[in-house]
Design an enzyme around this catalytic site. Structure first.
Site, PDB file in Angstrom:
ATOM      1  N   CYS A 125       0.643  -1.711   0.135  1.00 40.64           N
ATOM      2  CA  CYS A 125       0.150   0.154   0.138  1.00 40.64           C
ATOM      3  C   CYS A 125       1.101   1.504  -0.068  1.00 40.64           C
ATOM      4  CB  CYS A 125      -1.205   0.231   1.489  1.00 40.64           C
ATOM      5  SG  CYS A 125      -1.799   1.253   1.096  1.00 40.64           S
ATOM      6  N   LYS A 132       1.052  -5.371   3.146  1.00 36.55           N
ATOM      7  CA  LYS A 132      -0.395  -5.985   3.390  1.00 36.55           C
ATOM      8  C   LYS A 132      -0.354  -6.978   3.712  1.00 36.55           C
ATOM      9  CE  LYS A 132      -2.887  -2.689   0.087  1.00 36.55           C
ATOM     10  NZ  LYS A 132      -3.796  -2.697  -0.575  1.00 36.55           N
ATOM     11  N   CYS A 139      -8.737   0.708   2.982  1.00 36.48           N
ATOM     12  CA  CYS A 139     -10.817   1.471   2.694  1.00 36.48           C
ATOM     13  C   CYS A 139     -10.297   3.271   3.053  1.00 36.48           C
ATOM     14  CB  CYS A 139     -11.061   1.041   4.014  1.00 36.48           C
ATOM     15  SG  CYS A 139     -12.718   1.513   3.871  1.00 36.48           S
ATOM     16  N   CYS A 142     -12.096   5.271   5.013  1.00 38.06           N
ATOM     17  CA  CYS A 142     -11.716   5.334   6.819  1.00 38.06           C
ATOM     18  C   CYS A 142     -10.090   5.563   6.300  1.00 38.06           C
ATOM     19  CB  CYS A 142     -11.424   3.846   6.786  1.00 38.06           C
ATOM     20  SG  CYS A 142     -12.894   3.649   7.683  1.00 38.06           S
ATOM     21  N   CYS A 153     -19.499  -0.220   5.864  1.00 37.75           N
ATOM     22  CA  CYS A 153     -20.588  -0.573   6.138  1.00 37.75           C
ATOM     23  C   CYS A 153     -21.223   0.304   6.326  1.00 37.75           C
ATOM     24  CB  CYS A 153     -21.008  -1.167   7.259  1.00 37.75           C
ATOM     25  SG  CYS A 153     -23.321  -1.566   6.945  1.00 37.75           S
ATOM     26  N   CYS A 159     -15.727   0.231   8.660  1.00 31.68           N
ATOM     27  CA  CYS A 159     -15.182  -0.779   8.501  1.00 31.68           C
ATOM     28  C   CYS A 159     -15.721  -1.720   8.721  1.00 31.68           C
ATOM     29  CB  CYS A 159     -13.705  -0.781   8.116  1.00 31.68           C
ATOM     30  SG  CYS A 159     -13.155  -0.417   6.622  1.00 31.68           S
TER      31      CYS A 159
END
Length: 332
Positions: A125, A132, A139, A142, A153, A159
């Site tokens: 990332c 990762k 996300c 976030c 959600c 998350c």
């Protein structure tokens, strides 16, 4: 800069709207059921007390699980998955992509990582500057990498991942129970209001809409809950269901599927008496998971589940040792 901060601030404020909507509906349902149905409509005291006791148990469990799903922060990778200062400097100063990839490969050999990007490269990332772990994804809402990310959600404004997936499942289940109980106990009074056996008044409106709202939410929750039960049984996340993880031999949707019993224990824990209580009991720390493709004797995370306890030092040491040898096996 100021404009982007203002936009992010507005986004954070508006992201709470779905939670406010759900909370408002639930608070209204509490008023409608407790006051308009139980205290105004019901005449039998035994029936009233029974309904109130069961309703409040369902209501408390719903609120508890919803709170945990909302306010449990998503788990992020530990420091050992972040590039050290030296590695970060070497990676950023290197202009050749193939050398950058090799730098990440050398670092990843010390980590228990088995999955790759679609191209076969190490999953890295750039935003978080982190390699990762398996099942970890970034996300964009976030703005962080989330361990075993399932999805973001909006209804919990959070998350859903390793740290709160159990809470999310319990939230769905207790929401369904809440709706079923309301619908089943309200139905007879709905019919009485409908045919005119009970006098018109404010209670009629609340009772009628209680049934419709409970049934509407139950139907929508039933499909979502059923889908996530299937995911748990297969040991997949929502992201993995749409885009299977990539291993040595290519994409494999069942790469983490180690059998129904072990799949359930990964999410809900070893002690079944705690499965239906919103306390964290999931196995492991979200950084590495047993693999179906390795024999149990070759898979230290599957053969020695006692090492999954949150013991930072010993856990990380065993992960480093086993991760390195197993990673070489998958890359051979």
């Amino acid at each position: 800069m100021a404009l982007s901060r203002a936009l992010r601030c507005c986004q954070r404020i508006f992201s709470w709207i779905p939670v406010i909507i759900i909370s408002s509906v639930v608070l209204w349902s509490y008023y409608a059921y407790v006051f308009e149905l139980c205290f105004v409509t019901l005449s039998n005291n035994l029936e009233r007390v029974t309904y109130l006791l069961i309703f409040h148990v369902c209501f408390i469990m719903f609120c508890w699980t919803y709170w945990k799903a909302i306010f449990t922060p998503p788990s992020t990778p530990t420091k050992k998955f972040h590039l050290s200062y030296t590695d970060k400097e070497r990676y950023e100063m290197e202009e050749r992509p193939e050398v950058q990839k090799q730098i990440l490969v050398d670092i990843a050999k010390k980590l228990p990582i088995f999955t790759r990007a679609q191209s076969g490269a190490i999953r890295f990332c750039d935003r978080c500057q982190v390699i990762k772990p398996d099942r970890c994804h970034h996300c964009s809402v976030c703005e962080t990498c989330v361990l075993k990310m399932d999805h973001h959600c909006p209804w919990v404004n959070n998350c859903v991942g390793f740290s709160n997936y159990k809470f999310f499942l319990l939230f769905l289940s207790y929401s369904m129970i809440y709706c079923v109980f309301i619908a089943s106990t309200v139905f007879q009074y709905f019919l009485k209001f409908w045919v005119g056996d009970l006098p018109n008044g404010p209670a009629k409106f609340h009772v009628l809409f209680l049934l419709f709202v409970a049934l509407m939410f139950f139907v929508s929750l039933m499909f979502l809950f059923g889908y996530h039960c299937w995911l748990v049984a297969k040991n997949r996340s929502t992201l993995e269901a749409f885009s299977p993880p990539v291993f040595q031999n290519g994409p494999d949707r069942n790469g983490f599927n180690v059998g129904l019993s072990k799949n359930l224990r990964q999410v809900f824990g070893e002690h079944k008496k705690l499965w239906f209580i919103p306390v964290f009991t999931s196995q492991g720390d979200g950084h590495y998971f047993p693999l179906r493709t390795l024999r149990e004797s070759e898979n230290p995370l599957l053969a020695n589940e006692e090492k999954w306890v949150e013991d930072g030092g010993s856990d990380e040491e065993s992960a480093d040792e086993n991760g390195s040898s197993l990673l070489i096996r998958t890359e051979s």
